[in-house]
Design a protein around this motif. Structure first.
Motif, PDB file in Angstrom:
ATOM      1  N   ALA A   1      17.266   6.853  24.894  1.00  0.00           N
ATOM      2  CA  ALA A   1      16.050   6.728  24.087  1.00  0.00           C
ATOM      3  C   ALA A   1      15.608   8.094  23.569  1.00  0.00           C
ATOM      4  CB  ALA A   1      14.937   6.090  24.912  1.00  0.00           C
ATOM      5  N   PHE A   2      15.611   9.108  24.444  1.00  0.00           N
ATOM      6  CA  PHE A   2      15.258  10.464  24.015  1.00  0.00           C
ATOM      7  C   PHE A   2      16.292  11.017  23.041  1.00  0.00           C
ATOM      8  CE2 PHE A   2      12.461  10.943  27.888  1.00  0.00           C
ATOM      9  CZ  PHE A   2      11.299  11.181  27.176  1.00  0.00           C
ATOM     10  N   PHE A   3      17.547  10.649  23.233  1.00  0.00           N
ATOM     11  CA  PHE A   3      18.612  11.091  22.317  1.00  0.00           C
ATOM     12  C   PHE A   3      18.338  10.608  20.902  1.00  0.00           C
ATOM     13  CE2 PHE A   3      22.521   9.804  20.112  1.00  0.00           C
ATOM     14  CZ  PHE A   3      23.126  11.043  19.940  1.00  0.00           C
ATOM     15  N   TYR A   4      18.046   9.293  20.754  1.00  0.00           N
ATOM     16  CA  TYR A   4      17.772   8.749  19.414  1.00  0.00           C
ATOM     17  C   TYR A   4      16.495   9.338  18.826  1.00  0.00           C
ATOM     18  CZ  TYR A   4      21.534   5.345  19.788  1.00  0.00           C
ATOM     19  OH  TYR A   4      22.766   4.751  19.893  1.00  0.00           O
ATOM     20  N   ALA A   5      15.496   9.560  19.667  1.00  0.00           N
ATOM     21  CA  ALA A   5      14.253  10.161  19.177  1.00  0.00           C
ATOM     22  C   ALA A   5      14.511  11.585  18.672  1.00  0.00           C
ATOM     23  CB  ALA A   5      13.209  10.180  20.293  1.00  0.00           C
ATOM     24  N   LEU A   6      15.363  12.329  19.389  1.00  0.00           N
ATOM     25  CA  LEU A   6      15.686  13.704  18.985  1.00  0.00           C
ATOM     26  C   LEU A   6      16.446  13.725  17.665  1.00  0.00           C
ATOM     27  CD1 LEU A   6      15.781  16.755  19.741  1.00  0.00           C
ATOM     28  CD2 LEU A   6      17.979  16.270  20.862  1.00  0.00           C
ATOM     29  N   ILE A   7      17.475  12.867  17.557  1.00  0.00           N
ATOM     30  CA  ILE A   7      18.271  12.803  16.321  1.00  0.00           C
ATOM     31  C   ILE A   7      17.401  12.390  15.143  1.00  0.00           C
ATOM     32  CG2 ILE A   7      20.189  11.600  15.178  1.00  0.00           C
ATOM     33  CD1 ILE A   7      21.051  13.671  17.260  1.00  0.00           C
ATOM     34  N   ASP A   8      16.420  11.520  15.388  1.00  0.00           N
ATOM     35  CA  ASP A   8      15.510  11.075  14.335  1.00  0.00           C
ATOM     36  C   ASP A   8      14.504  12.153  13.938  1.00  0.00           C
ATOM     37  OD1 ASP A   8      15.997   8.681  13.174  1.00  0.00           O
ATOM     38  OD2 ASP A   8      14.784   7.482  14.527  1.00  0.00           O
ATOM     39  N   SER A   9      14.085  12.966  14.908  1.00  0.00           N
ATOM     40  CA  SER A   9      12.971  13.896  14.687  1.00  0.00           C
ATOM     41  C   SER A   9      13.396  15.198  14.013  1.00  0.00           C
ATOM     42  CB  SER A   9      12.294  14.227  16.030  1.00  0.00           C
ATOM     43  OG  SER A   9      11.848  13.060  16.665  1.00  0.00           O
TER      44      SER A   9
ATOM     45  N   ARG B   1       0.845  -1.196   0.000  1.00  0.00           N
ATOM     46  CA  ARG B   1       0.000   0.000   0.000  1.00  0.00           C
ATOM     47  C   ARG B   1       0.882   1.247   0.000  1.00  0.00           C
ATOM     48  NH1 ARG B   1      -1.707  -3.647   3.692  1.00  0.00           N
ATOM     49  NH2 ARG B   1      -3.682  -4.706   3.268  1.00  0.00           N
ATOM     50  N   LYS B   2       1.241   1.691  -1.190  1.00  0.00           N
ATOM     51  CA  LYS B   2       2.136   2.847  -1.324  1.00  0.00           C
ATOM     52  C   LYS B   2       1.329   4.141  -1.324  1.00  0.00           C
ATOM     53  CE  LYS B   2       5.642   0.444  -4.082  1.00  0.00           C
ATOM     54  NZ  LYS B   2       4.962  -0.849  -4.175  1.00  0.00           N
ATOM     55  N   SER B   3       1.700   5.071  -0.469  1.00  0.00           N
ATOM     56  CA  SER B   3       1.097   6.406  -0.426  1.00  0.00           C
ATOM     57  C   SER B   3       1.982   7.289   0.438  1.00  0.00           C
ATOM     58  CB  SER B   3      -0.322   6.345   0.154  1.00  0.00           C
ATOM     59  OG  SER B   3      -0.270   5.979   1.525  1.00  0.00           O
ATOM     60  N   ASN B   4       1.789   8.608   0.329  1.00  0.00           N
ATOM     61  CA  ASN B   4       2.570   9.522   1.170  1.00  0.00           C
ATOM     62  C   ASN B   4       2.313   9.254   2.650  1.00  0.00           C
ATOM     63  OD1 ASN B   4       3.721  10.766  -1.014  1.00  0.00           O
ATOM     64  ND2 ASN B   4       2.303  12.493  -1.049  1.00  0.00           N
ATOM     65  N   PHE B   5       1.046   8.983   2.988  1.00  0.00           N
ATOM     66  CA  PHE B   5       0.703   8.706   4.377  1.00  0.00           C
ATOM     67  C   PHE B   5       1.422   7.445   4.869  1.00  0.00           C
ATOM     68  CE2 PHE B   5      -2.026   6.391   7.410  1.00  0.00           C
ATOM     69  CZ  PHE B   5      -2.013   7.306   8.456  1.00  0.00           C
ATOM     70  N   ALA B   6       1.492   6.418   4.002  1.00  0.00           N
ATOM     71  CA  ALA B   6       2.162   5.163   4.379  1.00  0.00           C
ATOM     72  C   ALA B   6       3.629   5.415   4.677  1.00  0.00           C
ATOM     73  CB  ALA B   6       2.020   4.141   3.250  1.00  0.00           C
ATOM     74  N   TYR B   7       4.311   6.194   3.821  1.00  0.00           N
ATOM     75  CA  TYR B   7       5.732   6.462   4.031  1.00  0.00           C
ATOM     76  C   TYR B   7       5.960   7.352   5.254  1.00  0.00           C
ATOM     77  CZ  TYR B   7       7.424   4.153  -0.173  1.00  0.00           C
ATOM     78  OH  TYR B   7       7.761   3.210  -1.113  1.00  0.00           O
ATOM     79  N   ILE B   8       5.057   8.294   5.488  1.00  0.00           N
ATOM     80  CA  ILE B   8       5.170   9.138   6.696  1.00  0.00           C
ATOM     81  C   ILE B   8       5.093   8.262   7.946  1.00  0.00           C
ATOM     82  CG2 ILE B   8       3.981  10.868   8.112  1.00  0.00           C
ATOM     83  CD1 ILE B   8       3.228  12.289   5.476  1.00  0.00           C
ATOM     84  N   MET B   9       4.148   7.320   7.936  1.00  0.00           N
ATOM     85  CA  MET B   9       3.995   6.434   9.087  1.00  0.00           C
ATOM     86  C   MET B   9       5.201   5.500   9.250  1.00  0.00           C
ATOM     87  SD  MET B   9       1.348   7.307  10.671  1.00  0.00           S
ATOM     88  CE  MET B   9       1.373   5.955  11.846  1.00  0.00           C
ATOM     89  N   VAL B  10       5.732   5.030   8.126  1.00  0.00           N
ATOM     90  CA  VAL B  10       6.896   4.141   8.180  1.00  0.00           C
ATOM     91  C   VAL B  10       8.084   4.853   8.816  1.00  0.00           C
ATOM     92  CG1 VAL B  10       8.659   2.984   6.775  1.00  0.00           C
ATOM     93  CG2 VAL B  10       6.235   2.636   6.267  1.00  0.00           C
ATOM     94  N   TYR B  11       8.351   6.084   8.365  1.00  0.00           N
ATOM     95  CA  TYR B  11       9.528   6.807   8.871  1.00  0.00           C
ATOM     96  C   TYR B  11       9.290   7.421  10.253  1.00  0.00           C
ATOM     97  CZ  TYR B  11      11.665   6.180   4.323  1.00  0.00           C
ATOM     98  OH  TYR B  11      12.206   5.608   3.202  1.00  0.00           O
ATOM     99  N   ALA B  12       8.028   7.574  10.626  1.00  0.00           N
ATOM    100  CA  ALA B  12       7.724   8.077  11.978  1.00  0.00           C
ATOM    101  C   ALA B  12       7.722   6.944  13.006  1.00  0.00           C
ATOM    102  CB  ALA B  12       6.360   8.768  11.980  1.00  0.00           C
ATOM    103  N   ALA B  13       7.615   5.700  12.530  1.00  0.00           N
ATOM    104  CA  ALA B  13       7.490   4.544  13.424  1.00  0.00           C
ATOM    105  C   ALA B  13       8.624   4.432  14.445  1.00  0.00           C
ATOM    106  CB  ALA B  13       7.379   3.264  12.597  1.00  0.00           C
ATOM    107  N   PRO B  14       9.908   4.539  14.039  1.00  0.00           N
ATOM    108  CA  PRO B  14      10.973   4.408  15.050  1.00  0.00           C
ATOM    109  C   PRO B  14      10.960   5.531  16.081  1.00  0.00           C
ATOM    110  CG  PRO B  14      11.882   5.066  12.936  1.00  0.00           C
ATOM    111  CD  PRO B  14      10.474   4.691  12.689  1.00  0.00           C
ATOM    112  N   ILE B  15      10.552   6.721  15.679  1.00  0.00           N
ATOM    113  CA  ILE B  15      10.457   7.851  16.611  1.00  0.00           C
ATOM    114  C   ILE B  15       9.360   7.572  17.635  1.00  0.00           C
ATOM    115  CG2 ILE B  15      10.049  10.338  16.816  1.00  0.00           C
ATOM    116  CD1 ILE B  15      10.934  10.587  13.865  1.00  0.00           C
ATOM    117  N   ILE B  16       8.199   7.111  17.141  1.00  0.00           N
ATOM    118  CA  ILE B  16       7.062   6.824  18.020  1.00  0.00           C
ATOM    119  C   ILE B  16       7.386   5.703  18.995  1.00  0.00           C
ATOM    120  CG2 ILE B  16       4.675   5.993  18.073  1.00  0.00           C
ATOM    121  CD1 ILE B  16       4.320   7.367  15.300  1.00  0.00           C
TER     122      ILE B  16
END
Length: 255
Positions: free
Chosen positions: A142-150, A95-110
């Motif tokens: 954990a917050f460090f990696y989330a910050l670097i990712d975000s 299921r390719k879409s902009n929303f799908a990719y946003i969720m994929v790349y936001a997943a590790p941050i979340i």
């Protein structure tokens, strides 16, 4: 005046002692390097998994560590140096879409933030008090990696981090990579690169063995030649001694 000076000197000495890198700091560094950071990275990479499954992931792989593969367990590839870099890869999603990719790349941050905030809430409410120092350190990383990712930025390789990809997807409506390679690598490509890497290592080991065998062979030949030369020299010396004895015997007989 004297009391105040003594108190100031004591506080100064205490600050100096507390600033030194001691055995407890070394132990904390080892724990952080081999337990806390690898687990924090694993949680980050594992965050990709449920989201990609939601969008129909194909051939997912979670590689833990680097170097030669020790064993495979389902989608998990455990490498020899488990504490050195881990990553998630997949070949494609259905299921390719902009929303799908946003969720994929936001997943590790979340996933990282969820774990960090949960632990933080538990400590704040009186739980995990006995291991509070350990968990506080875990929350920090954990917050460090989330910050670097975000925070949107380009990494040293020229690739955008997850925050930059999400930002561009939201702002421009398309995914932009700054390298020919995919930001999340293809599992098939990872397997191919791993096979090539292992093949190169085996070839290097074979070359080293050949060189060692060549050196040892040459050394054995040199030792053999030396032994033969020594034997010839001893034979010559023995012959000379025998000849001298014979001459001496002949002289005695003639006398």
């Amino acid at each position: 005046m004297k009391k105040g000076y003594e108190k100031y000197t004591l506080r100064k000495d205490e600050r100096c002692e507390s600033s030194l890198f001691g055995f407890s700091d070394l132990f904390a560094l080892i724990i952080s390097s081999f337990i806390i950071i690898p687990v924090a990275v694993f949680i980050r990479e594992f965050g990709y998994l449920p989201v990609t499954y939601l969008f129909g992931v194909k051939n997912p792989r979670l590689t833990i560590g680097s170097g030669p593969s020790v064993f495979m367990f389902g989608i998990f590839d455990i490498r020899k140096y488990y504490h050195m870099y881990s990553w998630f890869s997949f070949d494609d999603i259905k299921r390719k879409s902009n929303f799908a990719y946003i969720m994929v790349y936001a997943a590790p941050i979340i996933s990282t933030l969820t774990v960090a905030l949960t632990l933080n809430a538990l400590i704040a409410n009186g739980y995990l008090e006995d291991q509070a120092r350990f968990w506080n350190r875990f929350i920090f990383y954990a917050f460090f990696y989330a910050l670097i990712d975000s925070v949107p930025m380009l990494m040293t390789s020229g690739k955008p981090n997850n925050g930059m990809i999400i930002y561009e997807l939201i702002r421009y409506g398309k995914r932009v990579d700054y390298n020919e390679d995919e930001v999340i690598p293809s599992t098939s490509q990872v397997d191919k690169e791993y096979e090539e890497e292992m093949k190169n290592i085996e070839e290097m080991q074979e070359e080293i063995e050949k060189e060692k065998n060549g050196i040892s062979k040459q050394s054995s030949e040199d030792a053999e030649r030396e032994a033969v030369g020594k034997q010839i020299q001893e034979n010559i010396q023995d012959s000379a001694e025998e000849h001298a004895k014979d001459e001496l015997k002949k002289e005695k007989e003639s006398d």
